[in-house]
Structures are given as C-alpha cells and as structure tokens.
Design an enzyme around this catalytic site. Sequence first.
Site, short mmCIF file in Angstrom:
data_model
loop_
_atom_site.label_atom_id
_atom_site.label_comp_id
_atom_site.label_asym_id
_atom_site.label_seq_id
_atom_site.Cartn_x
_atom_site.Cartn_y
_atom_site.Cartn_z
N GLU A 222 1.19 -2.98 1.15
CA GLU A 222 0.08 -3.75 0.56
C GLU A 222 -0.21 -3.10 -0.79
OE1 GLU A 222 -1.42 -6.47 1.65
OE2 GLU A 222 -0.36 -6.63 3.55
N CYS B 143 -8.22 -4.58 -5.20
CA CYS B 143 -6.81 -4.91 -5.45
C CYS B 143 -6.62 -6.36 -5.89
CB CYS B 143 -5.97 -4.63 -4.20
SG CYS B 143 -6.56 -5.52 -2.75
P1 NAD Z 1 -4.44 6.54 -3.02
O1 NAD Z 1 -4.36 7.47 -4.17
O2 NAD Z 1 -5.53 6.70 -2.02
O3 NAD Z 1 -3.04 6.56 -2.30
C1 NAD Z 1 -2.83 5.84 -1.11
C2 NAD Z 1 -2.23 6.74 -0.06
O4 NAD Z 1 -0.97 7.21 -0.53
C3 NAD Z 1 -3.09 7.96 0.25
O5 NAD Z 1 -3.27 8.03 1.65
C4 NAD Z 1 -2.29 9.13 -0.29
O6 NAD Z 1 -2.37 10.28 0.53
C5 NAD Z 1 -0.87 8.62 -0.30
N1 NAD Z 1 -0.08 9.20 -1.40
C6 NAD Z 1 -0.46 9.37 -2.68
N2 NAD Z 1 0.55 9.91 -3.39
C7 NAD Z 1 1.59 10.09 -2.53
C8 NAD Z 1 2.92 10.60 -2.66
N3 NAD Z 1 3.39 11.07 -3.82
N4 NAD Z 1 3.71 10.61 -1.56
C9 NAD Z 1 3.24 10.15 -0.37
N5 NAD Z 1 1.99 9.66 -0.20
C10 NAD Z 1 1.17 9.63 -1.25
O7 NAD Z 1 -4.57 5.03 -3.49
P2 NAD Z 1 -4.08 4.34 -4.82
O8 NAD Z 1 -2.62 4.21 -4.80
O9 NAD Z 1 -4.75 4.89 -6.02
O10 NAD Z 1 -4.76 2.92 -4.50
C11 NAD Z 1 -4.99 1.99 -5.48
C12 NAD Z 1 -3.86 0.97 -5.48
O11 NAD Z 1 -3.78 0.37 -4.21
C13 NAD Z 1 -4.08 -0.14 -6.47
O12 NAD Z 1 -2.84 -0.46 -7.04
C14 NAD Z 1 -4.56 -1.29 -5.60
O13 NAD Z 1 -4.30 -2.54 -6.15
C15 NAD Z 1 -3.79 -1.04 -4.34
N6 NAD Z 1 -4.48 -1.61 -3.19
C16 NAD Z 1 -3.89 -2.65 -2.57
C17 NAD Z 1 -4.53 -3.26 -1.51
C18 NAD Z 1 -3.92 -4.43 -0.81
O14 NAD Z 1 -4.43 -4.80 0.24
N7 NAD Z 1 -2.85 -5.01 -1.32
C19 NAD Z 1 -5.76 -2.78 -1.07
C20 NAD Z 1 -6.30 -1.69 -1.71
C21 NAD Z 1 -5.66 -1.10 -2.79
#
Ligand code: NAD
Length: 495
Positions: free
Chosen positions: A239, A273
């Site tokens: 997602e 998102c």
């Molecule tokens: P985040 O930084 O919380 O990362 C998400 C998860 O990935 C965390 O649990 C983190 O521990 C893990 N993570 C981070 N870096 C990692 C790595 N190098 N290796 C393994 N795991 C790792 O969240 P984010 O990515 O900043 O979230 C924002 C993004 O998520 C935006 O792009 C947003 O559009 C998207 N998003 C999508 C939805 C959807 O339903 N499609 C919902 C919410 C957010």
Amino acid sequence: MLGVVLESSAYSNIPCPLFYQSLTQYGSSMSREQLVVERARRAFQTGMSKPLKFRVHQLKNLHRFITERRKDIADAVKKDLNKTEHSTELFETLGLEGEIDVAVERLAEWAAPRPVEKSLLTILDEVYIQPEPLGVVLIIGAWNYPWAVTLQPLVAAIAAGNAAVVKPSEVSSHSAKVMEELLPLYLDKELYPVVCGGVSETQELLRQRFDHIFYTGNSTVGKLVMEAAARHLTPVTLELGGKSPCYIDKDVDLRVACRRITWGKFVNCGQTCIAPDYILCEPSIQDRVVEEIRKCITEFYTDDPKTFEDYGRIINQRHFQRVMSLLEGSTVAIGGDSDQSQCYIAPTVLKDVTGGSKVMQEEIFGPLLPIVTVSGVDEAIQFINEREKPLALYVFSPDNKVKTIEVKSKVIAETSSGALVANDCLVHFTVSALPFGGVGNSGIGRYHSQHGFDQLSHLRACLIKKLNLEDANAMRYPPHTAKKLDHSTGQINRP
Ligand code: NAD
C-alpha cells in the site's frame, strides 16, 4: 509431535520447536524477531486461528480494545500528530470499527465454499473455491494514520484465519508504544504479537519467512520489502503513495469543489496517502480557485491555523525540512509560513507551478497544494499519463451536463489509478465495498472488507469427483486415437 510436523514441512529450515525450546532455555542466538515469528507459526500450526468462532471472538476483542482504549489511542495520536480526539475518532477508529463490524457480520459468507460454473465435463462433480488461511502474515504499518493503516490489515488477517506479526511504525512512536503495551491484553499474544522497533528490527523481521507481507509506506522501502519477500517467494501487498492529481473543469461549481479539495488536502496537515497532491486547471480559473481555497482555509482553520487546535503538525523535523525544501522556486499564493520548533507549516497554495518544479518531483505529503495550469482535459490527461500511476485521481466537473459526462468518462477511459473519485476527495476510503489499493508505482494488491479477506486468503480450487461413472474409453486414456477425438459424432467423451 509438532517438531516432526515442522521438520517434514516446507518450513524445515526453521529449527523444530524442541530444538528451539532448548535454545531459549540455554541462551539462544535467535533474534527477538525470529522468536516471535517462530511462536506465531507454532500457534498457527495448532489450527487454533481457523475456526470461525475463534476469529469472530478475536475480532470482537479488537473492537473492545478500540472502544475501551479510545482515550489512550487519542492521547497517543495527539502526541504523534497533534490531532484532536474527535479527529482521531473520525479518521482512525470509526473506520476500523466499521471494518470489524462488517467482518463479524459477513465472515461466514466470505469463508464459505464458493461454487463456480461447471463445464459439461464436471457437471456431476462438486466444483468450488475454498478460501483458506495463508499462515503467518507480517503487517508493517506507516505513521500517518498509525492505527487505521496498521490495524485494518489486521482485521483482514484475523478474519482470514491467519496469525499476524504486527509492526507499527516507529515514527509515530507514542501510538506504537500504546499498541505494543495494550493490544496483547485483548488479542491472543502468540498469534498476533506486536513488534516495535526501527529500520533494523523491520529488516530482521523481513529476513524471516512469512506467508504474506502487508506493507504500508513509501515506494522506495516498498521495493526493499518486495526484494526481501522474493527470497522466500512470499506474496506481498504494498500500500504505497505517490502524487494524486486533481483536475478541476472550468465549468464546475468552484465553491463546492474547492471546499472538498481544501478539506481533503489539509486534513492531517496534508499527510494523507490519498490527499490531492496537486491541482490541474485552466489558467482562466486559477485565481478563482486560489480565492475559494483561501476562504475555505479561513473557515476550517481560522485566520491563524497555528493556534487552531484542529490543525495538525508535520510528524518530525526530517519531514518538516523535506516539505519546506519543496517550496523552493515556487510562487506562494496562500500561506507559506512555518515554525520549525513546532513542526508547523501553514496551509499553503502555490500557483503557476510547472511540471519541472521541485514540488512536482515527489509526493508532497504535507500541506502544500500546487496549481499547474493546463489548456483543458486533454492536456490534463497527458500530464497525468506522463507520470507514475497515482493512488487516487480526482476529477471535478459539473453534474447533469452532456459535457460533464464527457470529461468524467474521458478521464476514466484514458487514465489509470488505484481509485477514481469524481466531485469529492478521500471518501472512497470509507466505502468498504470498494477495493482500496494502488496500481503500478502506487501499490500492489488491495484490501477493505471482503477484498482484504480475499487478499490474505488462499483461494483454493477444489474439484471433488466420485469414483463411479468410470469410463474405460475416456478420451484421456491411451491409446489416443482419432476416433476418441472425433467430434463429428457430436459426442464428447469424458476425459
Ligand atoms: P514509515 O517511515 O513509517 O515507514 C513505514 C514502515 O517501513 C515502518 O514500519 C518502518 O519501520 C519501515 N521501514 C522504513 N525504512 C525501512 C527500511 N529501509 N527497511 C525496512 N523497513 C523500513 O512510513 P513512510 O514510508 O514515511 O510513510 C509515508 C508513505 O506511505 C507515503 O508515501 C504515503 O503515501 C504512504 N502511505 C500509503 C498508504 C496507503 O494505504 N496506500 C497509507 C499510508 C501511507
């Protein structure tokens, strides 16, 4: 007994429980993440998560968790994102409760065998699809709606009869802590453990073998998740995000359109998102769009959003700096002010933005709303199609006009996106009958309601034949003669 099952199963690379027990007794080199996954797998293999009664019981416990711990959840979200209690209820827990209610009500129907159309050759057989649990699911949540995006996949995982290891985002640390402390008081601890931690803990989890990985977050990490999953041939749901465009037709009621866009963009400080990332419209309406949005910002957040309790904050300093840097080179039409000490950025509208501007190079995920002018719907479609497929695509055009039908159907026919919404923003998320998910760079797979149940189930093909009616001359048995294959007689031999 279980050890024998493990050794002879597809998971024979995992130490058997007896060996594992002795390891834990005498000091183990296994990581915490390995132990948690191993325990969840053992619990799953007992079969305890499969009976529908058990699944419903766990789902009701999850519901009870949300209602009884509403205040703990709201306090944590307030600390993480400066959201009010009512806002958390509206955008996090209400939807979750709704998902649980639907799952409890419809579970028996979703889990039942699904008869399929029979062919002439299977007319006397039982032919159906049987949903079955996949096994142990890893759920990796994101921080922007820390409860909704982490626990909604869990609803699907429980409903489908799986075990699930829940990894909340470390970025929304208060919510993660509450989840880790309180959720195990309501759900089975072995089947649905919560694992907190940062990147290295997530990476260690990703080294383990799962039967499905459900990740919510950005596309860069999404690729790493998929890479890790590929090592075990584990299926994934990703997602993800991206830039969701919003096209405004010049004949639309701008007052209503801008009201809905302003709400969809600035709620949660733009950290949604499916928020409209940017506006596409004709130059002739750009200034009116700006003025209508200005009015709505004042109406929703007062003249001073910084002191208004229902206007959020950017999650942390890193994201604050990232969002502020996107302003570089753009013309601010509304807002633009900020306070780094509070991670505050005002609702901001940028005008005369071009496709080459810095703010158009990545998902904004903050309260900046660029307006890019185009000559009409054709150029808007071209602009959208030159970029990655969005998670959501919004089109605003008048009701009840022949031209309108053309604009909407043209956009639908000539673009692709996870979802398309006409004349509103975000609301498709609340329609549980609609699949929620992206396409291309905005994601893989879908969830919500039965879509989530199906996503985390294996849809097993079942064909049950009887031993009687054996035809010794059936077409499949050698010798494969011309006579057996001859259809001219109008008779089809059973294979
Ligand atoms: P985040 O930084 O919380 O990362 C998400 C998860 O990935 C965390 O649990 C983190 O521990 C893990 N993570 C981070 N870096 C990692 C790595 N190098 N290796 C393994 N795991 C790792 O969240 P984010 O990515 O900043 O979230 C924002 C993004 O998520 C935006 O792009 C947003 O559009 C998207 N998003 C999508 C939805 C959807 O339903 N499609 C919902 C919410 C957010």
